[in-house]
Design a protein around this motif. Structure first.
Motif, short mmCIF file in Angstrom:
data_model
loop_
_atom_site.label_atom_id
_atom_site.label_comp_id
_atom_site.label_asym_id
_atom_site.label_seq_id
_atom_site.Cartn_x
_atom_site.Cartn_y
_atom_site.Cartn_z
N GLU A 323 0.83 -1.21 0.00
CA GLU A 323 0.00 0.00 0.00
C GLU A 323 0.87 1.26 0.00
N GLU A 324 1.92 1.25 0.80
CA GLU A 324 2.79 2.43 0.88
C GLU A 324 3.51 2.67 -0.44
N MET A 325 4.07 1.63 -1.03
CA MET A 325 4.82 1.81 -2.28
C MET A 325 3.90 2.22 -3.41
N GLN A 326 2.69 1.72 -3.41
CA GLN A 326 1.73 2.13 -4.44
C GLN A 326 1.38 3.61 -4.30
N LEU A 327 1.24 4.09 -3.06
CA LEU A 327 0.98 5.51 -2.84
C LEU A 327 2.14 6.37 -3.34
N ILE A 328 3.37 5.90 -3.11
CA ILE A 328 4.54 6.64 -3.58
C ILE A 328 4.52 6.75 -5.10
N LYS A 329 4.16 5.68 -5.75
CA LYS A 329 4.07 5.73 -7.21
C LYS A 329 2.92 6.62 -7.66
N GLU A 330 1.77 6.54 -6.98
CA GLU A 330 0.63 7.37 -7.34
C GLU A 330 0.93 8.85 -7.13
N MET A 331 1.80 9.16 -6.20
CA MET A 331 2.22 10.55 -5.99
C MET A 331 2.97 11.07 -7.20
N GLY A 332 3.57 10.16 -7.98
CA GLY A 332 4.31 10.55 -9.17
C GLY A 332 5.80 10.39 -9.02
N ALA A 333 6.27 9.82 -7.91
CA ALA A 333 7.71 9.66 -7.70
C ALA A 333 8.27 8.60 -8.66
N ALA A 598 -0.12 17.87 1.27
CA ALA A 598 1.09 17.90 0.45
C ALA A 598 1.11 16.81 -0.60
N PHE A 599 0.49 15.68 -0.32
CA PHE A 599 0.46 14.58 -1.27
C PHE A 599 -0.07 15.05 -2.63
N TYR A 600 -1.08 15.91 -2.59
CA TYR A 600 -1.74 16.35 -3.81
C TYR A 600 -0.95 17.45 -4.52
N VAL A 601 -0.13 18.19 -3.76
CA VAL A 601 0.76 19.15 -4.40
C VAL A 601 1.76 18.41 -5.27
N PHE A 602 2.35 17.34 -4.73
CA PHE A 602 3.27 16.53 -5.52
C PHE A 602 2.57 15.95 -6.74
N GLN A 603 1.38 15.42 -6.55
CA GLN A 603 0.65 14.86 -7.68
C GLN A 603 0.46 15.87 -8.80
N SER A 604 0.19 17.12 -8.41
CA SER A 604 -0.10 18.13 -9.44
C SER A 604 1.11 18.42 -10.32
N TYR A 605 2.31 18.18 -9.81
CA TYR A 605 3.52 18.40 -10.60
C TYR A 605 4.04 17.11 -11.23
N TRP A 606 3.87 15.98 -10.57
CA TRP A 606 4.57 14.76 -10.96
C TRP A 606 3.70 13.69 -11.61
N SER A 607 2.43 13.63 -11.26
CA SER A 607 1.61 12.51 -11.69
C SER A 607 1.01 12.74 -13.08
N ASP A 608 0.91 11.67 -13.85
CA ASP A 608 0.23 11.72 -15.14
C ASP A 608 -1.26 11.44 -15.01
N LYS A 609 -1.67 10.87 -13.89
CA LYS A 609 -3.08 10.57 -13.69
C LYS A 609 -3.84 11.86 -13.44
#
Length: 833
Positions: A323-333, A598-609
């Protein structure tokens, strides 16, 4: 054949004086019995006490015992106990016979119990079962790593999976896969080569011919190449196959393609198969330039991970890790530094599968440099880490240390000795693995020794202001061959939001751009002005800092990458004064994986989803003057977002990553006292995404907190949520109150505390004028709930007790009391039958 040993374990925390005490009651029925506790592995005996606000965590011995059914299918086979990790020193016994020991809390090790089993199976009272005892010990010893000065707990226990393994008389100890690719361009390669090496496990030195079948398979299971080998047994590692692969499918962060090598060994005692996954890829840190993966520039967008989780500490299950690693990937890392020690094989497997590049390191962390045994442990752990994680395509860097300039454990500190030993580790790393690079963080006098260096840059937290970030990185970049920025961020208390965050811009304007962290900067008193000491520790500030860093990184064409510290809040013994005591609060998610803003700030820059997020989901009350213009912020990766306030459009905004803050997705509007509903809508890659929230706007002014009120809510699962709110002398809610409160409970039930979360800590600072905790009623009603409020000076200001009136009825109890520092304290509690 491998079997996880998770059930039927018993545990005792403390010293027993010797292994006989583990089994004595089995023989002497009337003797004093040690109070054993039933547990499931993985397990640590520090799951809760690391977050106890009143005591330091236990460091000492802990015992585990079990009675195993052993049925090895091989006539002359070996039976092994394979530990994926146990801390920090481990002794293993079959009955009272010591069969193995291990020093080091993070690398894997195996204990052969074959002969000891035969002796133990003759004990009649165990009816053929095999009694196994394990003693773990995390007591502090200066001549071991990691140092107790490290910013993380040294957990004790069998906190990773333990496996029972059956192998034939001669078996495979390890299989290493080395890859090379040629003519790489545009994420493609013309040819690839695979070299397969194997080491045998042959403890009694059998000399016979063995046969091997080596099969190379693609991701879909199709056979790419195959080889056969017949050979006498050998010592050490030997090459067993070389395959040429035309047009290999490259592994990348967006397409993590994995091949598999299957090696089947046959001997007179039977056969066994070892399977290893690997990938083809190239990487390069361009000298004073960017990072390239498979020949193309890739900005490394990273975070960090500690093996730590609410309620279980380091003993995370596979599902928790996944679950944790999937969240890290979903964040866009696309990158992670595993701090500060070798981590579970499950983590590395997931990095391979998800496409996350890795820096993994040994726990030579702070403290200085000890003697021969200390240095040998560093060498042993580096050797084990490289050997055990050699095949993972995700790994690109072997970390040799962290903050090795931090003196504290010895009465001597010799920089030249540290340099000499660092060079020894660097050379050993390249000898063991010529295809990866070495790295360290924060040891300026060693930065010329290793391949990749990260200085300490904490612009806007431990030193300076966040607008100094790019210039600080540029200066550091020019002083090393390969610059990689590890560790940046800010502590932030979950659900604490402010209207105007403290930035330190005016106070630290004469700091001359100094942004490095120095020993003691993490303390909350003394030293020079810094945001970490003087700031508000809010999610609001954290999000603004992240926003600045990420928009800056997008335009730093020379940057290899950067990794925020740390993905998740984690327990630490060196931060007793945090708003949640003993918690490092720099996480993007809470210690139980609840995402912060903060999770969503990262997503806004890094995630393609496609995503859109209105800032402030955990900010139920906003405040200001009546009719004041207020800023509403939205984070999204869509090109355009439209915002609605109470159903009326405030217009659409175009996203521009360089338009700080929020990449231009911000609106100003006049607010008056009342209730508001916000909705944001966007179209991203043809997909409609939206987000909404509600809040109350408070324009009535308030004074100092003078009164606290307690309410409860009974949840569907039977728990009760208890919340306290702060009010001034006139009964006006204080949304910015930040005093400490402490929850207590008497009678039936228990507080669900020591979790290190905003709603799982009995001592915590108010966030947004509130604090709360869950109560397990255990089928009854609590006799009393207490809340103690602390004035800013640190002393107790009030205590409130709510007594049970009648166990069989729903009731409300209201108590008022005068106290020093507050004129009136009112507690309101509602308990459901």
């Amino acid at each position: 054949m491998k079997q996880r040993l998770t059930e039927h374990w018993e545990h005792y925390r403390g010293s027993l004086g010797g292994v006989w005490e583990v089994w004595r009651s089995d023989k002497l029925q009337n003797h004093y019995n040690v109070p054993w506790e039933s547990v499931t592995l993985p397990h640590t005996y520090n799951g809760y006490d690391v977050m106890d606000p009143d005591h330091t965590y236990y460091q000492g011995q802990g015992w585990y015992r079990n009675k195993l059914d052993i049925h090895n299918p091989y006539p002359k086979g070996r039976t092994l106990l394979h530990f994926e990790g146990a801390g920090q020193r481990t002794d293993v016994y079959i009955y009272t016979e010591k069969v193995g020991s291990h020093l080091g809390g993070y690398d894997e090790f195996t204990v052969d119990i074959s002969e000891a089993i035969e002796r133990a199976q003759g004990i009649d009272r165990y009816a053929g079962q095999v009694p196994v005892a394990i003693a773990c010990d995390n007591s502090r010893e200066l001549e071991t790593i990691p140092s107790d000065a490290s910013d993380f707990n040294l957990y004790g226990g069998v906190y990773r999976y333990l496996n029972l393994v059956y192998v034939p008389q001669i078996s495979l100890a390890q299989v290493h896969v080395e890859t090379h690719v040629d003519n790489v361009s545009a994420q493609k390669a013309r040819s690839g080569q695979v070299k397969v090496r194997a080491k045998l496990y042959n403890p009694v030195g059998i000399t016979e011919n063995i046969s091997l079948t080596i099969v190379l398979k693609g991701k879909d299971g199709s056979v790419v190449e195959q080889a056969e080998l017949s050979s006498p047994t050998w010592q050490d590692e030997q090459e067993i196959a070389v395959f040429e692969v035309p047009n290999p499918h490259l592994w990348s962060v967006s397409d993590p393609y994995l091949y598999e090598i299957s090696v089947t060994l046959r001997c007179e005692d039977g056969e066994m198969t070892s399977q290893e996954r690997f990938g083809f890829r190239t990487f390069e840190f361009v000298k004073q330039g960017p990072f390239k993966l498979n020949g193309e520039r890739l900005l490394l967008r990273g975070t960090h991970r500690h093996e730590d989780h609410a309620a279980v500490g380091a003993a995370m299950t596979e599902n928790m890790i996944r679950e944790e690693m999937q969240l890290i990937k979903e964040m866009g890392a696309n990158f992670i530094r595993l701090g500060h020690y070798q981590q579970s094989r499950i983590v590395l497997d997931l990095c391979d599968e998800l496409g996350i590049l890795v820096w993994e390191e040994i726990p030579w962390c702070r403290g200085g440099l000890g003697g021969p045994a200390y240095r040998q442990q560093c060498i042993d752990m580096l050797t084990a880490m490289i050997s055990q994680h050699y095949n993972h395509p995700s790994v690109i860097l072997w970390g040799l240390g962290n903050e090795n300039d931090w003196e504290c454990d010895f009465d001597y500190f010799d920089q030249q000795e540290i340099r000499t030993f660092m060079k020894r580790l660097h050379d050993l790393s390249h000898e063991l693995d010529p295809n990866r690079l070495t790295a360290i963080r924060r040891c300026e006098f060693c930065k010329d020794i290793i391949d990749i260096y990260s200085p300490s840059i904490w612009a806007g937290w431990y030193r300076g202001v966040y607008t100094d970030y790019e210039s600080s990185c540029q200066t550091a970049f020019e002083n090393v061959d390969s610059f990689f920025h590890m560790e940046w961020g800010a502590d932030n208390l979950p659900t604490r939001h402010v209207e105007k965050p403290y930035t330190g811009f005016s106070l630290m304007q004469n700091a001359d751009g100094v942004t490095d962290e120095r020993d003691g900067d993490y303390l909350l008193t003394g030293g020079e002005p810094r945001v970490s000491r003087d700031g508000d520790w809010s999610e609001t500030y954290f999000c603004e800092m992240i926003d600045w860093y990420l928009k800056s990184q997008e335009k730093m064409e020379w940057l290899t990458g950067a990794a925020q510290w740390s993905f998740k809040d984690f327990a630490t013994p060196v931060r007793p004064d945090s708003p949640i005591p003993y918690l490092n609060m720099k996480g993007i998610v809470e210690r139980d994986l609840t995402p912060k803003e903060a999770f969503y700030v990262f997503q806004s820059y890094w995630s393609d989803k496609p995503m859109v997020r209105i800032y402030g989901h955990t900010m139920p009350v906003r405040w200001g003057m009546e009719g004041e213009r207020k800023l509403i912020k939205v984070y999204s990766n869509a090109e355009q977002v439209e915002l609605f306030l109470n159903g009326q459009s405030l217009g659409a905004k175009q996203r521009d990553s360089q338009d700080f803050p929020c990449a231009g997705l911000r609106w100003e509007t006049v607010l008056t006292a009342g209730e508001y509903h916000l909705r944001a809508e966007a179209v991203c890659n043809g997909e409609i995404v939206s987000d909404e929230l509600r809040f109350t706007y408070q324009s009535e002014a308030w004074g100092e907190p003078n009164e606290i009120k307690l309410t409860t809510e009974t949840l569907t699962d039977g728990r009760v949520y208890v919340e306290v709110r702060a009010y001034d002398a006139n009964g006006v809610f204080c949304p910015n109150a930040s005093e400490f409160v402490r929850f207590g409970l008497a009678g039936d039930g228990k507080l669900l505390d020591n979790l290190g979360t905003i709603r799982g800590s009995r001592q915590v600072q108010l966030a947004g004028g509130r604090a709360g905790i869950y109560v397990d009623t255990c089928g009854g009603l609590p006799a009393g709930i207490t809340v103690t409020d602390f004035v800013s000076a640190g002393g107790p200001a009030s205590s409130i007790a709510v007594s049970k009136r009648a166990a069989q009825q729903r009731y409300i109890s209201v108590i008022s009391a005068a106290c020093e520092g507050m004129s009136t304290v009112t507690a309101i509690i509602e308990v459901m039958k």
